[in-house]
Write an enzyme that holds these catalytic residues in place. Structure first.
Site, PDB file in Angstrom:
ATOM      1  N   GLU A 171      -0.903 -10.644   3.308  1.00 20.56           N
ATOM      2  CA  GLU A 171      -0.479  -9.799   4.612  1.00 20.56           C
ATOM      3  C   GLU A 171      -0.108 -11.111   5.755  1.00 20.56           C
ATOM      4  O   GLU A 171       0.607 -10.666   6.414  1.00 20.56           O
ATOM      5  CB  GLU A 171      -1.530  -8.965   5.096  1.00 20.56           C
ATOM      6  N   LYS A 219      -6.794   6.937   9.868  1.00 19.72           N
ATOM      7  CA  LYS A 219      -7.395   5.609  10.385  1.00 19.72           C
ATOM      8  C   LYS A 219      -7.564   4.729  11.550  1.00 19.72           C
ATOM      9  O   LYS A 219      -8.189   4.300  11.672  1.00 19.72           O
ATOM     10  CB  LYS A 219      -6.368   4.802   9.614  1.00 19.72           C
ATOM     11  N   ALA A 277      -2.611   0.152   7.245  1.00 22.78           N
ATOM     12  CA  ALA A 277      -4.027  -0.395   7.718  1.00 22.78           C
ATOM     13  C   ALA A 277      -5.429   0.570   7.262  1.00 22.78           C
ATOM     14  O   ALA A 277      -4.801   1.924   6.609  1.00 22.78           O
ATOM     15  CB  ALA A 277      -4.119  -0.816   9.053  1.00 22.78           C
ATOM     16  N   GLY A 328      -7.033  -4.511   3.066  1.00 26.74           N
ATOM     17  CA  GLY A 328      -6.736  -5.222   1.851  1.00 26.74           C
ATOM     18  C   GLY A 328      -7.287  -4.131   1.011  1.00 26.74           C
ATOM     19  O   GLY A 328      -8.173  -4.726   0.170  1.00 26.74           O
ATOM     20  N   GLY A 329      -7.496  -2.964   1.618  1.00 27.67           N
ATOM     21  CA  GLY A 329      -8.216  -1.926   0.062  1.00 27.67           C
ATOM     22  C   GLY A 329      -7.478  -2.164  -1.255  1.00 27.67           C
ATOM     23  O   GLY A 329      -7.789  -1.829  -1.681  1.00 27.67           O
ATOM     24  N   GLY A 339       0.386  -1.240   0.064  1.00 25.54           N
ATOM     25  CA  GLY A 339      -0.102   0.211   0.008  1.00 25.54           C
ATOM     26  C   GLY A 339       0.548   1.256  -0.025  1.00 25.54           C
ATOM     27  O   GLY A 339       2.149   1.527  -0.183  1.00 25.54           O
TER      28      GLY A 339
HETATM   29  O1  LIG Z   1      -4.321  -4.670   0.653  1.00 30.36           O
HETATM   30  C1  LIG Z   1      -3.718  -3.684   1.538  1.00 30.36           C
HETATM   31  C2  LIG Z   1      -3.283  -3.153   2.834  1.00 30.36           C
HETATM   32  O2  LIG Z   1      -4.252  -4.015   3.912  1.00 30.36           O
HETATM   33  C3  LIG Z   1      -3.049  -1.888   2.952  1.00 30.36           C
HETATM   34  O3  LIG Z   1      -2.031  -1.666   4.136  1.00 30.36           O
HETATM   35  C4  LIG Z   1      -4.122  -1.049   3.549  1.00 30.36           C
HETATM   36  O4  LIG Z   1      -5.259  -1.504   2.290  1.00 30.36           O
HETATM   37  C5  LIG Z   1      -3.571   0.320   3.635  1.00 30.36           C
HETATM   38  O5  LIG Z   1      -2.678   0.271   2.783  1.00 30.36           O
HETATM   39  P1  LIG Z   1      -2.682   2.173   2.681  1.00 30.36           P
HETATM   40  O6  LIG Z   1      -0.996   2.672   3.395  1.00 30.36           O
HETATM   41  O7  LIG Z   1      -2.472   2.491   1.397  1.00 30.36           O
HETATM   42  O8  LIG Z   1      -3.666   3.263   2.880  1.00 30.36           O
END
Ligand SMILES: O=C[C@H](O)[C@H](O)[C@H](O)COP(=O)(O)O
Length: 225
Positions: A103, A121, A83, A95-96, A29
């Protein structure tokens, strides 16, 4: 401070949790990408990494950082990842970016899980962010019916700009479940894990974070669980 500056600040702070001479688990991410770039500056101090996605592996290799297959590794000292939501007790939705299954696997064999996230978050109750569930494609409709029965509104994730299902690194599909107010994260994680056809659910409650580095305009706050 911009959101990117907050992510960069927590990524930099996470370097303090890297254990010299060991294998480091690396998440996926935008926040994890900032961490990878920081890790590159101290890459000679570590033995190597295990990546939670193909995208992360490519970014690590691009920096000349060794990436091991998990089957070649006995133990991971620390897993560092972002997250989508995290509570004050360390339960998360992830999982976004569709990397939840790998993971979860890497986190499960790591001695410590350090979550890095910007302050937006942190939530009281998980669920405003639609909960990602990875499924075997043949079980998609059956799993969606079961998820709807749990009170959510499941929707198949599509490849951006298309009507085709998004396919994960594992050949799975992602169902995003909106409308859940998750008051019992451990119980719901267990319930969804028991649905046949589910590969993994993006609820990280039974194995949540041990530490969260939260980026705020007042600096990086450390929450320990
Ligand atoms: O599948 C992606 C992960 O779980 C990421 O850690 C989560 O979506 C957060 O992503 P970001 O740091 O881009 O907000």
């Amino acid at each position: 401070m911009t959101q990117d500056e907050l992510k960069q600040a927590v990524a930099r702070a996470a370097i303090a949790y890297v254990v010299d001479g060991e294998i480091i688990g690396v998440g996926t991410g935008s926040t994890a990408n900032f961490f990878i770039d920081e890790l590159a500056t101290i890459k000679d101090r570590i033995k190597g990494t295990v990546a939670s996605s193909e995208a992360t592996a490519a970014r690590l290799r691009g920096h000349g950082i060794a990436v091991y297959d998990l089957n070649e590794v006995n133990e991971i000292a620390v897993y560092i990842d972002g997250a989508d939501e995290i509570t004050a007790s360390g339960a998360m939705i992830k999982g976004g970016g569709a990397a939840l299954t790998r993971e979860k696997i890497v986190a499960s064999v790591s001695r410590q899980f350090v979550c890095i996230a910007d302050g937006s978050k942190l939530v009281e109750t998980l669920g405003a962010f639609a909960l990602p569930v990875e499924v075997l494609p043949m079980a998609r409709a059956a799993v969606m019916r079961r998820l709807a029965a749990l009170g959510g509104q499941p929707r198949l994730r599509l490849k951006p700009g298309t009507e085709q299902a998004f396919i994960t690194d594992n050949g799975g599909e992602i169902i995003d479940v909106a409308g859940l107010s998750i008051t019992d994260p451990v119980g719901l994680e267990q319930q969804i894990n028991q649905i046949v056809g589910v590969i993994a659910v993006g609820l990280f409650a039974r194995r949540g974070a041990d530490v969260c580095l939260l980026g705020t305009s007042d600096g990086v706050k450390t929450l320990t669980f």
